[in-house]
Design an enzyme around this catalytic site. Structure first.
Site, PDB file in Angstrom:
ATOM      1  N   GLU A   1     -63.102 126.958   9.898  1.00 40.55           N
ATOM      2  CA  GLU A   1     -61.883 127.762  10.033  1.00 40.55           C
ATOM      3  C   GLU A   1     -61.007 127.357  11.210  1.00 40.55           C
ATOM      4  O   GLU A   1     -59.784 127.577  11.190  1.00 40.55           O
ATOM      5  CB  GLU A   1     -62.245 129.249  10.155  1.00 40.55           C
TER       6      GLU A   1
ATOM      7  N   GLU B   1     -71.348 132.299   5.585  1.00 37.99           N
ATOM      8  CA  GLU B   1     -71.589 133.645   6.102  1.00 37.99           C
ATOM      9  C   GLU B   1     -72.433 134.461   5.130  1.00 37.99           C
ATOM     10  O   GLU B   1     -73.319 135.222   5.539  1.00 37.99           O
ATOM     11  CB  GLU B   1     -70.253 134.346   6.371  1.00 37.99           C
TER      12      GLU B   1
END
Length: 289
Positions: free
Chosen positions: A161, A141
């Site tokens: 995730e 990210e």
């Protein structure tokens, strides 16, 4: 590489290493300068604080900027990994404690930084992620928030995730949708697959792919090329914010969904997080040895 060796060094922040040329035109920020046995190269709170603190220290107010002067910030790593993502050890502790305030505080701190990267530290900076090792979860990210991603071959990049029932909530969806279609972004997030940097380049996520060991020289050349036409890149920062905006409110809205989703996770998911933490720690110790 000789240009890098001539850079002046700053040691203000303990978890990062910064190199700056005499003219201050570029800032090379290497995460995980404190890497050692058992130190996980992830988004620990102290790492986030040092990165964002340094970025704040070099951010100029509009009145301080010189018209036509383009600066660069290169985000790289001193560890073998670029960044392995969020601090899962902290997440598990806060989720077990039901501490929404602290979990949201961590998430908000992450959003503050990625939004600042995305907006070019106010507009006069071109941000570059130099990915020479694995970039996973929150680490990816951070790279996605930068204007340009330069990656070396053979690097793993992904958003895993979903393995513990969560999703990347600090900008992945918003920033990915500027590089691939929303459908592809959702597929990458929900699939949890770790892709090679070569695959990411073919998908359009990575902007520049270079052979192993040539990342720094490629970024140096990119900076030289961009400095030849600084007005164009400064204008593109403005155009991007108008035509392809990612607002702070959008990022915060998504990260609040992330916080509430995290707090709803059960024991099985938390144990998976803790197993990943142990694996990361073993990896760090092994590489240090």
């Amino acid at each position: 590489m000789s240009n890098i060796e001539k850079l002046q060094r700053t040691h203000t922040f303990p978890t990062i290493r910064v190199q700056v040329p005499a003219d201050g035109s570029a800032h090379w920020l290497y995460m995980h300068a404190d890497a050692g046995p058992g130190t996980r190269p992830c988004c620990r709170s102290e790492v986030i604080d040092d990165i964002w603190g340094y970025m704040a220290s070099i951010t100029l107010r509009e009145a301080q900027r010189n018209q036509g002067r383009l600066r660069h910030l290169v985000l790289a790593s001193d560890a073998s990994a670029f960044n392995l993502g969020g601090d899962l050890d902290l997440f598990a502790q806060l989720i077990r404690a039901g501490d929404r305030e602290r979990l949201l505080g961590y998430a908000r701190r992450c959003i503050d930084g990625v939004h600042h990267l995305h907006t070019g530290l106010g507009g006069d900076v071109h941000t570059i992620a130099l990915v020479q090792g694995d970039a996973l979860g929150g680490g990816l990210e951070m790279a996605l928030a930068c204007h340009t991603i330069v990656a070396e071959e053979g690097v793993g990049m992904g958003l895993p995730e979903v393995l513990f029932g969560l999703f990347p909530g600090m900008g992945a969806y918003s920033f990915l949708c500027k590089r691939v279609s929303p459908r592809q972004a959702e597929k990458m997030i929900l699939g949890g697959e770790v892709y090679s940097s070569e695959e990411m380049y073919r998908m359009g996520v990575v902007d520049v792919l270079v052979p192993k060991g040539q990342g720094e020289s490629a970024v140096q050349e990119m900076i030289r090329q961009q400095q030849r036409i600084p007005h164009s890149y400064l204008a593109m920062n403005q155009v991007r914010r108008i035509g392809q905006p990612v607002s702070y409110d959008e990022l915060m809205g998504i990260t609040e969904v992330w916080v509430d989703t995290a707090l709803a996770l059960g024991d099985k998911s938390l144990k998976t997080m803790e197993r990943i933490v142990r694996a990361q720690t073993r990896r760090s110790a092994s590489e240090a040895a």
